[in-house]
Design an enzyme around this catalytic site. Structure first.
Site, PDB file in Angstrom:
ATOM      1  N   TYR A 107      87.402 -46.556  20.845  1.00  0.00           N
ATOM      2  CA  TYR A 107      87.439 -46.683  22.156  1.00  0.00           C
ATOM      3  C   TYR A 107      87.524 -45.229  22.914  1.00  0.00           C
ATOM      4  O   TYR A 107      86.927 -45.063  23.910  1.00  0.00           O
ATOM      5  CB  TYR A 107      88.456 -47.548  22.600  1.00  0.00           C
ATOM      6  CG  TYR A 107      89.104 -47.326  23.995  1.00  0.00           C
ATOM      7  CD1 TYR A 107      88.398 -47.818  25.283  1.00  0.00           C
ATOM      8  CD2 TYR A 107      90.366 -46.763  24.512  1.00  0.00           C
ATOM      9  CE1 TYR A 107      88.796 -47.941  26.576  1.00  0.00           C
ATOM     10  CE2 TYR A 107      90.687 -46.590  25.713  1.00  0.00           C
ATOM     11  CZ  TYR A 107      90.127 -47.137  26.636  1.00  0.00           C
ATOM     12  OH  TYR A 107      90.414 -47.145  28.128  1.00  0.00           O
ATOM     13  N   LYS A 121      85.263 -43.343  25.567  1.00  0.00           N
ATOM     14  CA  LYS A 121      85.591 -42.732  26.875  1.00  0.00           C
ATOM     15  C   LYS A 121      85.126 -41.252  26.969  1.00  0.00           C
ATOM     16  O   LYS A 121      85.001 -40.865  28.054  1.00  0.00           O
ATOM     17  CB  LYS A 121      86.850 -43.381  27.199  1.00  0.00           C
ATOM     18  CG  LYS A 121      87.195 -44.758  27.462  1.00  0.00           C
ATOM     19  CD  LYS A 121      86.529 -45.479  28.483  1.00  0.00           C
ATOM     20  CE  LYS A 121      86.938 -44.939  29.910  1.00  0.00           C
ATOM     21  NZ  LYS A 121      86.343 -45.937  31.044  1.00  0.00           N
ATOM     22  N   THR A 140      90.957 -42.577  30.693  1.00  0.00           N
ATOM     23  CA  THR A 140      92.180 -42.735  30.207  1.00  0.00           C
ATOM     24  C   THR A 140      92.478 -41.332  29.546  1.00  0.00           C
ATOM     25  O   THR A 140      91.767 -40.392  29.119  1.00  0.00           O
ATOM     26  CB  THR A 140      91.825 -43.603  29.058  1.00  0.00           C
ATOM     27  OG1 THR A 140      92.857 -43.845  28.047  1.00  0.00           O
ATOM     28  CG2 THR A 140      90.634 -43.208  28.015  1.00  0.00           C
ATOM     29  N   ASP A 141      93.915 -41.189  29.306  1.00  0.00           N
ATOM     30  CA  ASP A 141      94.495 -40.288  28.606  1.00  0.00           C
ATOM     31  C   ASP A 141      94.158 -40.178  27.300  1.00  0.00           C
ATOM     32  O   ASP A 141      94.372 -39.366  26.544  1.00  0.00           O
ATOM     33  CB  ASP A 141      96.002 -40.235  28.923  1.00  0.00           C
ATOM     34  CG  ASP A 141      96.650 -41.578  28.475  1.00  0.00           C
ATOM     35  OD1 ASP A 141      96.020 -42.611  28.006  1.00  0.00           O
ATOM     36  OD2 ASP A 141      97.860 -41.517  28.522  1.00  0.00           O
ATOM     37  N   GLU A 142      93.598 -41.350  26.668  1.00  0.00           N
ATOM     38  CA  GLU A 142      93.590 -41.503  25.274  1.00  0.00           C
ATOM     39  C   GLU A 142      92.331 -40.574  24.729  1.00  0.00           C
ATOM     40  O   GLU A 142      92.326 -40.257  23.467  1.00  0.00           O
ATOM     41  CB  GLU A 142      93.200 -42.945  24.944  1.00  0.00           C
ATOM     42  CG  GLU A 142      94.070 -43.872  25.162  1.00  0.00           C
ATOM     43  CD  GLU A 142      94.028 -45.063  24.355  1.00  0.00           C
ATOM     44  OE1 GLU A 142      93.418 -45.176  23.391  1.00  0.00           O
ATOM     45  OE2 GLU A 142      94.899 -45.888  24.774  1.00  0.00           O
TER      46      GLU A 142
HETATM   47  P1  NAD Z   1      89.711 -54.698  31.710  1.00  0.00           P
HETATM   48  O1  NAD Z   1      89.288 -54.954  30.133  1.00  0.00           O
HETATM   49  O2  NAD Z   1      90.700 -55.645  32.114  1.00  0.00           O
HETATM   50  O3  NAD Z   1      88.454 -54.933  32.358  1.00  0.00           O
HETATM   51  C1  NAD Z   1      87.095 -54.512  32.204  1.00  0.00           C
HETATM   52  C2  NAD Z   1      86.143 -54.983  33.229  1.00  0.00           C
HETATM   53  O4  NAD Z   1      84.829 -54.632  33.276  1.00  0.00           O
HETATM   54  C3  NAD Z   1      86.143 -56.683  32.881  1.00  0.00           C
HETATM   55  O5  NAD Z   1      86.059 -57.423  34.482  1.00  0.00           O
HETATM   56  C4  NAD Z   1      84.623 -56.837  32.299  1.00  0.00           C
HETATM   57  O6  NAD Z   1      84.132 -57.979  32.709  1.00  0.00           O
HETATM   58  C5  NAD Z   1      84.052 -55.835  32.783  1.00  0.00           C
HETATM   59  N1  NAD Z   1      82.972 -55.362  32.119  1.00  0.00           N
HETATM   60  C6  NAD Z   1      83.060 -55.050  30.551  1.00  0.00           C
HETATM   61  N2  NAD Z   1      81.779 -54.568  30.146  1.00  0.00           N
HETATM   62  C7  NAD Z   1      80.898 -54.677  31.271  1.00  0.00           C
HETATM   63  C8  NAD Z   1      79.445 -54.517  31.356  1.00  0.00           C
HETATM   64  N3  NAD Z   1      78.699 -53.879  30.353  1.00  0.00           N
HETATM   65  N4  NAD Z   1      78.945 -54.563  32.644  1.00  0.00           N
HETATM   66  C9  NAD Z   1      79.690 -54.867  33.663  1.00  0.00           C
HETATM   67  N5  NAD Z   1      80.851 -55.155  33.566  1.00  0.00           N
HETATM   68  C10 NAD Z   1      81.507 -55.249  32.409  1.00  0.00           C
HETATM   69  O7  NAD Z   1      89.820 -53.176  31.543  1.00  0.00           O
HETATM   70  P2  NAD Z   1      91.023 -52.367  32.714  1.00  0.00           P
HETATM   71  O8  NAD Z   1      92.295 -52.454  31.859  1.00  0.00           O
HETATM   72  O9  NAD Z   1      91.019 -53.106  33.983  1.00  0.00           O
HETATM   73  O10 NAD Z   1      90.443 -50.927  32.780  1.00  0.00           O
HETATM   74  C11 NAD Z   1      89.539 -50.694  33.718  1.00  0.00           C
HETATM   75  C12 NAD Z   1      89.279 -49.159  33.291  1.00  0.00           C
HETATM   76  O11 NAD Z   1      90.324 -48.315  33.758  1.00  0.00           O
HETATM   77  C13 NAD Z   1      88.345 -48.847  32.184  1.00  0.00           C
HETATM   78  O12 NAD Z   1      87.261 -48.031  32.381  1.00  0.00           O
HETATM   79  C14 NAD Z   1      89.675 -48.282  31.250  1.00  0.00           C
HETATM   80  O13 NAD Z   1      89.159 -47.170  30.293  1.00  0.00           O
HETATM   81  C15 NAD Z   1      90.442 -47.458  32.260  1.00  0.00           C
HETATM   82  N6  NAD Z   1      91.602 -47.280  31.887  1.00  0.00           N
HETATM   83  C16 NAD Z   1      92.660 -48.557  31.810  1.00  0.00           C
HETATM   84  C17 NAD Z   1      93.921 -48.246  31.531  1.00  0.00           C
HETATM   85  C18 NAD Z   1      94.858 -49.194  31.185  1.00  0.00           C
HETATM   86  O14 NAD Z   1      96.098 -48.994  30.659  1.00  0.00           O
HETATM   87  N7  NAD Z   1      94.331 -50.631  31.196  1.00  0.00           N
HETATM   88  C19 NAD Z   1      94.517 -46.799  31.641  1.00  0.00           C
HETATM   89  C20 NAD Z   1      93.704 -45.910  31.894  1.00  0.00           C
HETATM   90  C21 NAD Z   1      92.332 -45.884  32.186  1.00  0.00           C
HETATM   91  O1  DAU Z   2      96.573 -44.972  27.789  1.00  0.00           O
HETATM   92  C1  DAU Z   2      95.752 -45.511  28.377  1.00  0.00           C
HETATM   93  C2  DAU Z   2      95.166 -46.934  27.594  1.00  0.00           C
HETATM   94  O2  DAU Z   2      96.212 -47.621  27.451  1.00  0.00           O
HETATM   95  C3  DAU Z   2      93.779 -47.405  28.071  1.00  0.00           C
HETATM   96  O3  DAU Z   2      92.951 -46.524  28.088  1.00  0.00           O
HETATM   97  C4  DAU Z   2      93.549 -48.583  27.286  1.00  0.00           C
HETATM   98  O4  DAU Z   2      92.447 -49.253  28.111  1.00  0.00           O
HETATM   99  C5  DAU Z   2      94.844 -49.620  27.314  1.00  0.00           C
HETATM  100  O5  DAU Z   2      94.425 -50.621  26.397  1.00  0.00           O
HETATM  101  C6  DAU Z   2      96.099 -48.885  26.741  1.00  0.00           C
HETATM  102  O6  DAU Z   2      95.616 -48.724  25.365  1.00  0.00           O
HETATM  103  P1  DAU Z   2      97.099 -48.789  24.290  1.00  0.00           P
HETATM  104  O7  DAU Z   2      96.427 -49.015  23.072  1.00  0.00           O
HETATM  105  O8  DAU Z   2      98.238 -47.877  24.642  1.00  0.00           O
HETATM  106  O9  DAU Z   2      97.473 -50.219  24.991  1.00  0.00           O
HETATM  107  P2  DAU Z   2      98.171 -51.566  23.974  1.00  0.00           P
HETATM  108  O10 DAU Z   2      98.516 -52.554  25.162  1.00  0.00           O
HETATM  109  O11 DAU Z   2      96.937 -52.061  23.149  1.00  0.00           O
HETATM  110  O12 DAU Z   2      99.356 -50.866  23.212  1.00  0.00           O
HETATM  111  C7  DAU Z   2     100.475 -50.278  23.521  1.00  0.00           C
HETATM  112  C8  DAU Z   2     101.315 -49.755  22.714  1.00  0.00           C
HETATM  113  O13 DAU Z   2     101.755 -51.039  22.220  1.00  0.00           O
HETATM  114  C9  DAU Z   2     100.340 -49.095  21.477  1.00  0.00           C
HETATM  115  O14 DAU Z   2     101.222 -48.192  20.781  1.00  0.00           O
HETATM  116  C10 DAU Z   2     100.185 -50.089  20.458  1.00  0.00           C
HETATM  117  C11 DAU Z   2     101.539 -51.081  20.549  1.00  0.00           C
HETATM  118  N1  DAU Z   2     101.375 -52.695  20.484  1.00  0.00           N
HETATM  119  C12 DAU Z   2     100.317 -53.269  20.992  1.00  0.00           C
HETATM  120  C13 DAU Z   2      99.938 -54.635  21.126  1.00  0.00           C
HETATM  121  C14 DAU Z   2      98.928 -55.233  21.464  1.00  0.00           C
HETATM  122  C15 DAU Z   2     102.103 -53.180  19.745  1.00  0.00           C
HETATM  123  O15 DAU Z   2     103.027 -52.914  19.077  1.00  0.00           O
HETATM  124  N2  DAU Z   2     101.845 -54.513  19.372  1.00  0.00           N
HETATM  125  C16 DAU Z   2     100.896 -55.258  19.934  1.00  0.00           C
HETATM  126  O16 DAU Z   2     100.701 -56.557  19.609  1.00  0.00           O
END
Ligand code: NAD
Ligand code: DAU
Length: 355
Positions: free
Chosen positions: A161, A165, A136-138
């Site tokens: 989180y 990561k 992630t960019d975080e």
């Molecule tokens: P998600 O929460 O939707 O899915 C996570 C999956 O991992 C689920 O299917 C869960 O059952 C599985 N999992 C969790 N713990 C586990 C364990 N201990 N063993 C096996 N499986 C397990 O997450 P996502 O949004 O699809 O993110 C996937 C990856 O991408 C993550 O590594 C996250 O850090 C990264 N990422 C997400 C975003 C985003 O915007 N969602 C952006 C950048 C990077």
């Molecule tokens: O940048 C990549 C990341 O993006 C991933 O690594 C994470 O897995 C993914 O969850 C996401 O993180 P964010 O914290 O940015 O996503 P989230 O959807 O939780 O929130 C997006 C923005 O919206 C953030 O600034 C917080 C805000 N927010 C979020 C929720 C859930 C609100 O204002 N209200 C809300 O209810």
């Protein structure tokens, strides 16, 4: 790194949001010709129903193992049973708010789980081709009003989180430097699209608006995220796996920065224009409610994608307008998936199918 070289690709977290979209992309659209072994613990965020059509079509090329990546002997068995020669590692605890409330499981899954996978990959020896780590960019922390994250930006994670990561990224990189394990890492911005669990901003707002519930915007809504349609992320990951340089990190972003308040407003407009606003609500925008800010809330993320663009030719195909419209419509059309993932009905289904 050519797809022809990976025969047995372990995908972790393949029942989650991005992992399921990645398996869908690999089997339906990409040049990948090998077999996939999907390892997923099926936490609250994992739903095998997200892949039921794919399994029906391509089941002979995709196996499922319900397994916790913290279970090292279980992983060793899977590596041996399937002669795993590549990994695409998605499995993680992914939600920032949950990491603030309960960080422990983030340490276990994101750090220990990644370490276990690296150990198995290392022990797989010379036949092992590539470990791709999805991050992630975080990890870079927060930006002010200007500037971009590059691959050279120092790590400065602000949430449990992001810190977990960051630790996993370091382990992956160290395994390359110390043991010569072939690895690539991608650090990506906020994804959105089909099958996203409705705790994340976009699906949460879509569903709350359709149901006439408050739309909780943290702080004053001025925080900025760089939005990327999930299929574009999957294409980016596969591009890196095919042609990236081992040991290298690639940033992936959408080039679509937007303030949270603005994106919530856009969602409201799509819902209202589609005639899906809740009964008795004159404009979904009226549901916007400013709530207490997230502790340690990063102000702005924005990605410099020059490396993946110039070295590998990747750029996003979807604009925020087209991607957001598609995503909101997907939720309209998949309310049964939403109902089941929210009520936990699917957990009963998992119990009967996978024990
Ligand atoms: P998600 O929460 O939707 O899915 C996570 C999956 O991992 C689920 O299917 C869960 O059952 C599985 N999992 C969790 N713990 C586990 C364990 N201990 N063993 C096996 N499986 C397990 O997450 P996502 O949004 O699809 O993110 C996937 C990856 O991408 C993550 O590594 C996250 O850090 C990264 N990422 C997400 C975003 C985003 O915007 N969602 C952006 C950048 C990077
Ligand atoms: O940048 C990549 C990341 O993006 C991933 O690594 C994470 O897995 C993914 O969850 C996401 O993180 P964010 O914290 O940015 O996503 P989230 O959807 O939780 O929130 C997006 C923005 O919206 C953030 O600034 C917080 C805000 N927010 C979020 C929720 C859930 C609100 O204002 N209200 C809300 O209810």
């Amino acid at each position: 790194m050519s797809d022809k070289q990976i025969k047995n690709l372990l995908v972790t977290g393949g029942c989650g949001f991005i992992g399921s979209n990645f398996i869908r992309y690999l089997l339906e659209e990409s040049s990948f010709s090998g077999r996939i072994i999907n390892v997923d613990k099926l936490t609250y965020a994992g739903n095998p129903e997200s892949l039921s059509d794919i399994m029906a079509m391509h089941g002979s090329r995709c196996s499922f193992e319900k397994l916790d990546i913290c279970d090292l002997p279980g992983l060793e068995r899977v590596f041996s049973d399937y002669s795993v020669d590549g990994v695409a590692h998605f499995a993680a605890e992914s939600h920032v708010d949950r990491s603030i409330a309960s960080p422990g499981v983030f340490i276990d899954t994101n750090i220990r789980g990644t370490f276990n996978l690296l150990e198995c990959a290392r022990k797989a020896g010379d036949q092992f081709k590539l470990f791709h780590h999805v991050s992630t960019d975080e990890v870079y922390g927060t930006l002010g009003k200007s500037g971009y994250f590059t691959e050279a930006t120092p790590y400065s994670p602000n949430s449990p989180y992001a810190a977990s990561k960051a630790a996993s990224d370091h382990l992956v990189r160290a395994c390359h430097k110390t043991y010569g394990l072939p690895v690539t890492i991608s650090n990506c911005s906020n994804n959105y699209g089909p099958f996203q669990f409705p705790e994340k901003l976009i699906p949460l707002m879509v569903l709350n608006a359709m149901e006439g519930k408050p739309l909780p915007v943290y702080g004053d809504g001025s925080n900025v995220r760089d939005w990327l349609y999930v299929r574009d992320h999957c294409i980016g990951i596969w591009t890196i796996m095919e042609r990236g340089t081992p040991g290298r990190t690639y940033n992936i972003g959408g080039g679509c920065e937007m303030e949270n308040l603005a994106i919530v407003g856009k969602i409201c407009d799509i819902i209202d224009n589609a005639g899906k606003k809740a009964p008795g609500v004159s404009s979904s925008r009226d549901l916007i409610t400013f709530v207490k800010d997230r502790p340690g809330h990063d102000f702005r993320y924005a990605i410099d994608c020059s490396r993946i663009n110039q070295e590998l030719g990747w750029r996003p195909q979807e604009s925020l307008e087209t991607g957001l419209e598609k995503s909101v419509l997907w939720y309209f059309d998949n309310m049964e998936w939403v109902r089941r993932i929210r009520t936990g009905d699917y957990l009963n289904w998992i119990e009967t199918h996978y024990g």
